[in-house]
Design a protein around this motif. Structure first.
Motif, PDB file in Angstrom:
ATOM      1  N   ARG A 100       0.816  -1.217   0.000  1.00 25.50           N
ATOM      2  CA  ARG A 100       0.000   0.000   0.000  1.00 25.50           C
ATOM      3  C   ARG A 100       0.846   1.262   0.000  1.00 25.50           C
ATOM      4  O   ARG A 100       0.297   2.367  -0.006  1.00 25.50           O
ATOM      5  N   ILE A 101       2.172   1.112   0.005  1.00 25.15           N
ATOM      6  CA  ILE A 101       3.060   2.272   0.129  1.00 25.15           C
ATOM      7  C   ILE A 101       4.040   2.324  -1.032  1.00 25.15           C
ATOM      8  O   ILE A 101       4.715   1.344  -1.339  1.00 25.15           O
ATOM      9  N   HIS A 102       4.107   3.478  -1.668  1.00 22.80           N
ATOM     10  CA  HIS A 102       5.195   3.779  -2.605  1.00 22.80           C
ATOM     11  C   HIS A 102       5.980   4.922  -1.990  1.00 22.80           C
ATOM     12  O   HIS A 102       5.433   5.996  -1.733  1.00 22.80           O
ATOM     13  N   ALA A 103       7.263   4.715  -1.718  1.00 30.63           N
ATOM     14  CA  ALA A 103       8.067   5.736  -1.047  1.00 30.63           C
ATOM     15  C   ALA A 103       9.369   5.967  -1.792  1.00 30.63           C
ATOM     16  O   ALA A 103      10.034   5.019  -2.216  1.00 30.63           O
ATOM     17  N   GLN A 104       9.719   7.232  -1.945  1.00 38.34           N
ATOM     18  CA  GLN A 104      10.979   7.608  -2.581  1.00 38.34           C
ATOM     19  C   GLN A 104      11.350   9.011  -2.126  1.00 38.34           C
ATOM     20  O   GLN A 104      10.557   9.943  -2.262  1.00 38.34           O
TER      21      GLN A 104
END
Length: 240
Positions: A229-233
């Protein structure tokens, strides 16, 4: 200028390279600048996807200086696109303010992809909300993604560094919920928690490096939000 080790590595991993030609530029606020470019046949040859970004290679006193920028309003037919710069003191920001029509700059395509290529979190379900967390440097990507995810409700939580950041034309649908927070304001983290219990809400987290880590840590450890559920950059680092 000879290619740096970094550019040689990018090429070794199969980057697709091109040159962009500047068509013109304009300030949108005192701290946000727009540059229009011609990409030639590159967009037609490689296609355009949501939040597509290129690595631009700036000349820093004879040395390569790489920064990534999302393509805005990229059009395969005309080959034209726009780049937007959240201005901080640095090589890329100064370039955007001083560049003139006809200037060429090298660019590479490597690593760019749309998050969540599947629109369904699980069989028989769909994403009911997207929460996007970022700063002004993320505005082009947020705009591109929400154009692509036009049907699902979205909440955008933005860090601001300058008073005029809120004057940046976001170009988002009127129904999009946009909330601004001062850089370092923990209220943004608290607001993120409000959505953590919604099983069909996904989180796109791309802001300053330490802030990105704090948001992801809270979602994963405090609320048990699954990594799917997480896209992180991290888009940038206050540490330099």
């Amino acid at each position: 200028m000879s290619p740096s080790f970094e550019r040689l590595v990018v090429n070794a991993f199969g980057a697709k390279n091109t040159e962009l030609v500047v068509l013109g530029s304009e300030p949108l606020t005192p701290h946000y600048h727009r540059v229009h470019v011609d990409c030639g046949d590159f967009l037609r040859s490689h296609g355009v996807h949501p939040s597509m970004w290129l690595r631009l290679w700036f000349d820093d006193d004879g040395k390569d200086h790489q920064r990534a920028f999302t393509l805005v309003d990229a059009d395969e037919a005309s080959g034209r696109a726009t780049l937007e710069f959240a201005l901080h003191d640095g090589v890329a920001a100064r370039w955007s303010q001083n560049v003139t029509a006809g200037t060429r700059i090298r660019a590479s395509l490597l690593g760019s992809k749309c998050p969540w290529p599947s629109e369904k979190p699980a069989p028989g379900t769909s994403w009911e909300r997207t929460v996007l967390i970022g700063g002004t440097a993320c505005v082009p990507a947020i705009r591109s993604l929400l154009d692509h995810w036009s049907e699902a409700p979205a909440t955008v939580l933005l860090h601001s560094e300058y008073d005029d950041d809120r004057d940046i034309p976001l170009g988002l649908a009127a129904a999009t919920d946009v909330e601004w927070f001062a850089m370092g304001d923990e209220a943004l983290l608290t607001r993120t928690h409000d959505f953590a219990g919604e099983a069909t809400t996904r989180f796109w987290v791309t802001t300053e490096a330490s802030a990105t880590r704090a948001v992801v840590r809270a979602l994963r450890k405090d609320h048990g939000v699954g990594k799917e559920r997480i896209h992180a950059q991290a888009y940038w680092s206050a540490a330099g």
